[in-house]
Design a protein around this motif. Structure first.
Motif, PDB file in Angstrom:
ATOM      1  N   PRO A 139      -3.418  11.625 -18.855  1.00  0.00           N
ATOM      2  CA  PRO A 139      -3.582  11.274 -17.438  1.00  0.00           C
ATOM      3  C   PRO A 139      -2.347  10.550 -16.920  1.00  0.00           C
ATOM      4  CG  PRO A 139      -5.539  10.680 -18.707  1.00  0.00           C
ATOM      5  CD  PRO A 139      -4.477  11.051 -19.697  1.00  0.00           C
ATOM      6  N   TYR A 140      -1.868  10.977 -15.742  1.00  0.00           N
ATOM      7  CA  TYR A 140      -0.651  10.404 -15.175  1.00  0.00           C
ATOM      8  C   TYR A 140      -0.977   9.766 -13.826  1.00  0.00           C
ATOM      9  CZ  TYR A 140       4.295   9.768 -14.216  1.00  0.00           C
ATOM     10  OH  TYR A 140       5.522   9.197 -13.974  1.00  0.00           O
ATOM     11  N   PHE A 141      -0.768   8.441 -13.737  1.00  0.00           N
ATOM     12  CA  PHE A 141      -1.013   7.685 -12.516  1.00  0.00           C
ATOM     13  C   PHE A 141       0.328   7.338 -11.861  1.00  0.00           C
ATOM     14  CE2 PHE A 141      -4.707   7.093 -15.123  1.00  0.00           C
ATOM     15  CZ  PHE A 141      -5.773   7.080 -14.232  1.00  0.00           C
ATOM     16  N   SER A 142       0.367   7.462 -10.538  1.00  0.00           N
ATOM     17  CA  SER A 142       1.594   7.165  -9.807  1.00  0.00           C
ATOM     18  C   SER A 142       1.262   6.401  -8.535  1.00  0.00           C
ATOM     19  CB  SER A 142       2.326   8.468  -9.459  1.00  0.00           C
ATOM     20  OG  SER A 142       3.588   8.201  -8.897  1.00  0.00           O
ATOM     21  N   ALA A 143       2.107   5.438  -8.207  1.00  0.00           N
ATOM     22  CA  ALA A 143       1.931   4.706  -6.954  1.00  0.00           C
ATOM     23  C   ALA A 143       2.076   5.663  -5.778  1.00  0.00           C
ATOM     24  CB  ALA A 143       2.958   3.586  -6.859  1.00  0.00           C
ATOM     25  N   ALA A 144       1.157   5.598  -4.824  1.00  0.00           N
ATOM     26  CA  ALA A 144       1.172   6.509  -3.682  1.00  0.00           C
ATOM     27  C   ALA A 144       2.370   6.264  -2.774  1.00  0.00           C
ATOM     28  CB  ALA A 144      -0.118   6.378  -2.878  1.00  0.00           C
ATOM     29  N   GLY A 145       2.882   5.031  -2.763  1.00  0.00           N
ATOM     30  CA  GLY A 145       3.987   4.681  -1.876  1.00  0.00           C
ATOM     31  C   GLY A 145       3.558   3.665  -0.843  1.00  0.00           C
ATOM     32  N   ASN A 146       4.546   2.992  -0.249  1.00  0.00           N
ATOM     33  CA  ASN A 146       4.281   1.882   0.666  1.00  0.00           C
ATOM     34  C   ASN A 146       4.892   2.110   2.045  1.00  0.00           C
ATOM     35  OD1 ASN A 146       3.081   0.510  -1.537  1.00  0.00           O
ATOM     36  ND2 ASN A 146       5.075  -0.293  -2.157  1.00  0.00           N
ATOM     37  N   SER A 147       4.892   3.362   2.509  1.00  0.00           N
ATOM     38  CA  SER A 147       5.532   3.685   3.783  1.00  0.00           C
ATOM     39  C   SER A 147       4.556   3.905   4.917  1.00  0.00           C
ATOM     40  CB  SER A 147       6.415   4.933   3.617  1.00  0.00           C
ATOM     41  OG  SER A 147       7.480   4.670   2.740  1.00  0.00           O
ATOM     42  N   GLY A 148       3.268   3.685   4.673  1.00  0.00           N
ATOM     43  CA  GLY A 148       2.294   3.865   5.736  1.00  0.00           C
ATOM     44  C   GLY A 148       2.411   5.236   6.365  1.00  0.00           C
ATOM     45  N   ARG A 149       2.383   5.291   7.686  1.00  0.00           N
ATOM     46  CA  ARG A 149       2.539   6.567   8.397  1.00  0.00           C
ATOM     47  C   ARG A 149       3.887   6.636   9.124  1.00  0.00           C
ATOM     48  NH1 ARG A 149      -1.457  10.057   8.428  1.00  0.00           N
ATOM     49  NH2 ARG A 149      -3.494   9.410   7.652  1.00  0.00           N
ATOM     50  N   GLN A 150       4.921   6.078   8.501  1.00  0.00           N
ATOM     51  CA  GLN A 150       6.246   6.087   9.104  1.00  0.00           C
ATOM     52  C   GLN A 150       6.956   7.389   8.728  1.00  0.00           C
ATOM     53  OE1 GLN A 150       8.055   2.348   7.958  1.00  0.00           O
ATOM     54  NE2 GLN A 150       7.075   1.321   9.676  1.00  0.00           N
ATOM     55  N   SER A 151       6.523   8.460   9.374  1.00  0.00           N
ATOM     56  CA  SER A 151       7.066   9.780   9.099  1.00  0.00           C
ATOM     57  C   SER A 151       6.953  10.647  10.351  1.00  0.00           C
ATOM     58  CB  SER A 151       6.312  10.433   7.935  1.00  0.00           C
ATOM     59  OG  SER A 151       6.704  11.773   7.754  1.00  0.00           O
ATOM     60  N   TYR A 152       7.908  11.560  10.481  1.00  0.00           N
ATOM     61  CA  TYR A 152       7.933  12.509  11.599  1.00  0.00           C
ATOM     62  C   TYR A 152       7.913  13.919  11.035  1.00  0.00           C
ATOM     63  CZ  TYR A 152       9.794  15.259  15.511  1.00  0.00           C
ATOM     64  OH  TYR A 152       9.989  16.200  16.495  1.00  0.00           O
ATOM     65  N   GLU A 153       7.093  14.811  11.637  1.00  0.00           N
ATOM     66  CA  GLU A 153       7.045  16.215  11.238  1.00  0.00           C
ATOM     67  C   GLU A 153       7.125  17.104  12.473  1.00  0.00           C
ATOM     68  OE1 GLU A 153       3.835  17.556   8.850  1.00  0.00           O
ATOM     69  OE2 GLU A 153       4.323  16.276   7.135  1.00  0.00           O
ATOM     70  N   VAL A 294       9.025   2.952  15.915  1.00  0.00           N
ATOM     71  CA  VAL A 294       9.319   4.218  16.591  1.00  0.00           C
ATOM     72  C   VAL A 294       8.816   4.112  18.016  1.00  0.00           C
ATOM     73  CG1 VAL A 294       8.988   6.723  16.550  1.00  0.00           C
ATOM     74  CG2 VAL A 294       9.045   5.426  14.395  1.00  0.00           C
ATOM     75  N   ASN A 295       9.654   4.400  18.981  1.00  0.00           N
ATOM     76  CA  ASN A 295       9.283   4.219  20.383  1.00  0.00           C
ATOM     77  C   ASN A 295       8.694   5.469  21.024  1.00  0.00           C
ATOM     78  OD1 ASN A 295      10.264   1.593  20.208  1.00  0.00           O
ATOM     79  ND2 ASN A 295      12.324   2.189  20.871  1.00  0.00           N
ATOM     80  N   GLU A 296       8.940   6.647  20.459  1.00  0.00           N
ATOM     81  CA  GLU A 296       8.453   7.869  21.077  1.00  0.00           C
ATOM     82  C   GLU A 296       8.370   8.986  20.037  1.00  0.00           C
ATOM     83  OE1 GLU A 296      11.205   9.124  24.061  1.00  0.00           O
ATOM     84  OE2 GLU A 296      12.952   8.954  22.734  1.00  0.00           O
ATOM     85  N   PHE A 297       7.538   9.968  20.352  1.00  0.00           N
ATOM     86  CA  PHE A 297       7.373  11.159  19.510  1.00  0.00           C
ATOM     87  C   PHE A 297       7.041  10.792  18.067  1.00  0.00           C
ATOM     88  CE2 PHE A 297      10.964  12.166  22.551  1.00  0.00           C
ATOM     89  CZ  PHE A 297      10.126  12.670  23.547  1.00  0.00           C
ATOM     90  N   ASP A 298       6.186   9.818  17.914  1.00  0.00           N
ATOM     91  CA  ASP A 298       5.809   9.334  16.579  1.00  0.00           C
ATOM     92  C   ASP A 298       4.626  10.156  16.083  1.00  0.00           C
ATOM     93  OD1 ASP A 298       5.385   7.983  14.253  1.00  0.00           O
ATOM     94  OD2 ASP A 298       4.885   6.053  15.193  1.00  0.00           O
ATOM     95  N   THR A 299       4.832  11.093  15.153  1.00  0.00           N
ATOM     96  CA  THR A 299       3.736  11.947  14.666  1.00  0.00           C
ATOM     97  C   THR A 299       2.885  11.258  13.601  1.00  0.00           C
ATOM     98  OG1 THR A 299       5.143  12.968  12.964  1.00  0.00           O
ATOM     99  CG2 THR A 299       5.071  14.026  15.140  1.00  0.00           C
ATOM    100  N   GLN A 300       3.367  10.127  13.040  1.00  0.00           N
ATOM    101  CA  GLN A 300       2.613   9.347  12.051  1.00  0.00           C
ATOM    102  C   GLN A 300       2.070  10.258  10.940  1.00  0.00           C
ATOM    103  OE1 GLN A 300      -0.242   6.649  13.736  1.00  0.00           O
ATOM    104  NE2 GLN A 300       1.200   5.831  15.231  1.00  0.00           N
ATOM    105  N   SER A 301       2.964  10.960  10.320  1.00  0.00           N
ATOM    106  CA  SER A 301       2.591  11.967   9.328  1.00  0.00           C
ATOM    107  C   SER A 301       2.516  11.365   7.926  1.00  0.00           C
ATOM    108  CB  SER A 301       3.599  13.119   9.363  1.00  0.00           C
ATOM    109  OG  SER A 301       3.661  13.681  10.660  1.00  0.00           O
ATOM    110  N   SER A 302       2.171  12.219   6.965  1.00  0.00           N
ATOM    111  CA  SER A 302       2.053  11.795   5.577  1.00  0.00           C
ATOM    112  C   SER A 302       3.376  11.286   5.035  1.00  0.00           C
ATOM    113  CB  SER A 302       1.575  12.972   4.725  1.00  0.00           C
ATOM    114  OG  SER A 302       1.777  12.725   3.345  1.00  0.00           O
ATOM    115  N   THR A 303       3.302  10.256   4.195  1.00  0.00           N
ATOM    116  CA  THR A 303       4.488   9.775   3.493  1.00  0.00           C
ATOM    117  C   THR A 303       4.332   9.843   1.983  1.00  0.00           C
ATOM    118  OG1 THR A 303       3.670   7.489   3.641  1.00  0.00           O
ATOM    119  CG2 THR A 303       5.157   8.239   5.378  1.00  0.00           C
ATOM    120  N   LEU A 304       3.227  10.387   1.509  1.00  0.00           N
ATOM    121  CA  LEU A 304       3.011  10.538   0.064  1.00  0.00           C
ATOM    122  C   LEU A 304       3.653  11.866  -0.347  1.00  0.00           C
ATOM    123  CD1 LEU A 304      -0.343   9.873  -1.811  1.00  0.00           C
ATOM    124  CD2 LEU A 304       1.414  11.427  -2.639  1.00  0.00           C
ATOM    125  N   VAL A 305       4.836  11.790  -0.931  1.00  0.00           N
ATOM    126  CA  VAL A 305       5.623  12.974  -1.264  1.00  0.00           C
ATOM    127  C   VAL A 305       6.234  12.773  -2.649  1.00  0.00           C
ATOM    128  CG1 VAL A 305       6.126  13.645   1.115  1.00  0.00           C
ATOM    129  CG2 VAL A 305       7.610  11.991  -0.041  1.00  0.00           C
TER     130      VAL A 305
END
Length: 805
Positions: A139-153, A294-305
């Motif tokens: 079994p392999y466990f990994s931290a999901a990450g700490n970037s919240g929804r700070q992503s644009y798509e 982010v002031n505009e066009f913030d899609t708040q996308s996934s950051t778990l990559v």
């Protein structure tokens, strides 16, 4: 406490992760310049275990975050051995570290490192290593990450009238009718942001030539003069390389080009296409170190990559310990920074595009963060002076430690596959956010106590269980004092159990009842959820209505032993399993390699867990549970057989031929074993074990049976695994361009079954079209002539015809 690991160890005394080895990958183990405690001090103070093996250390000074993770593991699983490998020497070295930890004997691996250049849409070198060790049973466990929804798509849209530094078209951030070639940000003085742009093309560094075939640049400008005031960016040439551009901007307070007094804090981002086909999907991660917004066009996308998003990784989200049920929050709360999932993989490892995007369903689970370490983290007002470790980097080792307790309780290394372990964690998790699985918390907050109970509730001696009890002073079932009510059981009285918590009936010690038999005279005995029917010290026979009644297992337990040193028998007509979950039939190790027999017919729709009830490494005895008869058409649940201990096997034996093609299933877990001394038949999808997963179709006996692995005991019988029906093809017959008939051909149909074909035009309601007689040939064609629609959905199902009385 937040994930109930303390309670799990309290109800399972002695379970500490003993015999399990956990490998950790992080920055460093012992290179921090001035830590408040050293690794040797942590070991002497029992904050770390003795004998830690550091396979690879980071050569430069770092934070020793890996040592902090290992302290967390030691707190929850103090008996587990630990190893460390640095993940800070590049992607290839990280992948090598994963394989090295597995080769060094690690049963569980956990990490908290992410490289910005890991592919978002394809498994990179690290993700492939994760999938590899998971397939090998780690079994392999990994931290999901700490970037919240700070992503644009977005897809690449042409911003008409705008060109970039090199004359290429700029991307239009505005998804509506207007055009805006710049995305506005606020980056206060002293803050820094790393911008990571990737797009939907394969990486040369992963799958070789041809690699990426387009070139995209990304750059930052001042807010006053737009594209003509470029401050920094990423301008690499991507063709035949990797589809990634990365740059970091730090606002040091020296920039003032917006025409306003004081240092600038407003900036613009632009994306320029230089070569190749514009991407169908671009993704930007904003890795924020400061008060960026982010002031505009913030899609708040996934950051778990990256590798945390690999198909077989167990990515772990984070919930603060003080916002979990033990601390007053009925619904656990997710950390706002915890990275959500939802980024599908688009390319195979070889660089070919998937026909459909591969959804990875990450994160799988949530665990707690904010616990104490001796040196790493920040001090909060929690009643002590120790620093508290926050982030998914702290949540992941909590989950890995719980997994160690689960493996130990299930029988040791390899007793549960990664998929089985994950299923147990998810099934027992506390739901968060939206009901069911969601992209933020996965299945919810893990509950170590519930997960270990699911492995086998009788392991823990649950104080809430009510024993059906009759002791030496109440040797007759007819004594009303035994029953906690005024109605003693009789052939006219079908007993319904009293409330949970009453100790009311137990089969008698041996030789206390005439002829060594404890006979319950009622027509049926119901064992509901939370209740155990304990056949204590019963070496001969306990019966229900002299072998003519029913035991109805409705979510409760039946236990043979302890101290049943012979071969006990439960004599009845039907062993009827009704509840969909919670049913268990346990056998104590004190049976000592003898057999506990259910002398009756197994029937009903409920699942049944069959297990050894004594746990721990001291268990060396096998226990056999034998069913005298199985209602092949009437039992449709799943049998799960689970052994425990260093060499103790739970062995399931059928005393007659069994054909389970009517719907029943069998799963062998850990040291769960099937004794093959009869002719046993299963559908391929309904028989699984830790070695083979789903057992391939075939006829197994002798050496072929033994080759399946230790979960099968060759006793002269034959195991037949039948292939599932498969679709051979469709044929459409048209009259005047209208479909008037559909011929649907299937193969591998089984003799003795009736097959129904259903049709739906709305994908919800099915209409029965065919109810064919049993066929003796392996293939059959169904013909739909009932005005077939232009589009329809078909489903094939099987059933057994009832036998005449």
């Amino acid at each position: 406490m937040a994930i109930q690991a303390d309670l799990a160890r309290a109800v399972a005394p002695g379970f500490t992760g003993q015999g399990i080895t956990i490998g950790t990958l992080s920055d460093s183990f012992a290179t921090a310049p001035t830590p408040s405690t050293t690794a040797s001090e942590d070991i002497s103070n029992n904050d770390l275990p003795d004998g830690i093996e550091v396979l690879s250390e980071f050569a430069q000074p770092a934070t020793d975050e890996g040592r902090a993770m290992m302290q967390i593991i030691h707190d929850l699983a103090p008996g587990a051995e630990q190893k460390f490998f640095t993940a800070f020497n590049g992607q290839a070295a990280f992948a090598n570290g994963i394989r090295s930890l597995a080769a060094a004997g690690c049963d569980i691996i956990v990490d908290d490192v992410f490289f910005f250049a890991e592919p978002f849409f394809q498994n990179g070198l690290i993700a492939q290593a994760v999938n590899e060790v998971s397939a090998a049973g780690k079994p392999y466990f990994s931290a999901a990450g700490n970037s919240g929804r700070q992503s644009y798509e977005s897809e690449f849209r042409f911003a008409d009238g705008f060109t970039g530094l090199s004359g290429g078209p700029l991307h239009d951030f505005d998804p509506g009718p207007a055009t805006d070639a710049f995305q506005s940000f606020t980056i206060p003085v002293g803050s820094a942001v790393t911008f990571v742009l990737q797009w939907d093309e394969p990486f040369f560094s992963v799958s070789g030539a041809p690699g990426c075939q387009s070139d995209i640049d990304i750059f930052l400008t001042g807010s006053g003069d737009g594209q003509f005031n470029v401050l920094t960016g990423a301008f690499s040439r991507n063709v035949n390389g990797d589809a990634v551009d990365i740059f970091t901007f730090t606002n040091n307070g020296t920039i003032d080009i917006d025409g306003q007094p004081g240092p600038d804090t407003e900036f613009n981002l632009a994306i320029e296409g230089l070569a190749g086909t514009p991407p169908n999907l671009m993704k930007i991660l904003y890795i924020n170190r400061g008060n960026f917004s982010v002031n505009e066009f913030d899609t708040q996308s996934s950051t778990l990559v990256g590798h945390a998003n690999a198909q077989h990784a167990i990515a772990v989200a984070a919930a603060p310990f003080f916002q979990t049920p033990p601390f007053g929050s009925a619904i656990p709360q997710l950390e706002s920074f915890s990275s959500p999932g939802g980024s599908a993989l688009l390319f195979n490892d070889d660089g070919t595009r998937f026909v459909e995007p591969l959804e990875t369903a990450q994160p799988r689970i949530t665990s707690a963060d904010g616990g104490n370490t001796t040196f790493f983290g920040q001090v909060i007002n929690d009643g002590d002076s120790f620093p508290n470790f926050f982030g998914t980097s702290a949540a992941a080792p909590h989950a890995a430690a719980v997994a160690a307790l689960m493996l130990e309780s299930a029988g040791g290394p390899d007793s549960l596959t990664p998929a089985q372990l994950l299923t147990l964690l998810q099934q027992t998790a506390i739901d968060m956010e939206t009901p069911g699985f969601d992209s933020g918390s996965g299945a919810g907050l893990i509950d170590a106590q519930s997960a270990l109970r699911r492995i086998g509730e009788s392991l823990f001696g649950d104080p809430l269980l009510a024993d059906i009890f009759m002791d030496e002073d109440n040797q007759s079932w007819l004594n009303p004092n035994v029953w906690d009510n005024d109605n003693a059981p009789s052939p006219e009285f079908d007993y319904v159990l009293a409330t949970v918590g009453n100790n009311i009936m137990r089969s008698s010690p041996q030789n206390q009842i005439a002829a060594g038999t404890a006979d319950f005279p009622g027509n049926s005995l119901t064992v509901p959820s939370g209740t155990r029917f304990l056949l204590k010290q019963q070496s001969q026979t306990a019966s229900i209505n002299s072998g003519q009644g029913e035991l109805i297992l409705d979510g409760g337990q039946v236990s043979f032993g302890p101290n049943a040193n012979g071969s006990p028998v439960l004599d009845l007509n039907d062993f009827h399993v009704t509840a969909t979950s919670g049913n268990s039939l346990g056998i104590a190790s004190s049976i000592r390699n003898n057999t506990a027999t259910v002398n009756g017919r197994l029937t009903g729709p409920g699942d049944l867990l069959i297990l050894l009830e004594d746990g721990g490494s001291s268990l060396t005895s096998n226990g056999v549970v034998a069913f005298a008869e199985v209602d092949e058409k009437g039992y449709t649940g799943k049998l799960t057989v689970q052994g425990r201990g260093s060499s103790g096997n739970a062995i399931l034996d059928f005393n007659s031929d069994v054909d389970f093609t009517g719907g029943a299933a069998l799963e062998l877990i850990g040291k769960g074993t099937l004794k093959v001394d009869q002719a046993l038949t299963f559908q391929a999808s309904k028989l699984s074990d830790p070695v083979n997963g789903t057992v391939p179709p075939g006829v197994y006996s002798g050496v072929e049976l033994e080759a399946l692995g230790a979960n099968y005991l060759n006793a002269g019988g034959t195991l037949t695994v039948l292939p599932e029906p498969s679709l051979e093809g469709f044929e459409f017959i048209k009259t005047d361009e209208a479909i008037t008939q559909v011929n649907i051909a299937f193969s591998n149909l089984q003799p003795g079954l009736t097959y129904d074909l259903y049709r739906s035009t709305d994908l919800v309601t099915f209409d029965t079209l065919v109810d064919t007689a049993t066929t003796e040939v392996p293939a059959f064609t169904f013909i739909d002539t009932q005005s077939p629609p232009a589009k329809a959905f078909y489903r094939l199902s099987s059933r057994e015809e009832p036998e005449p009385n």
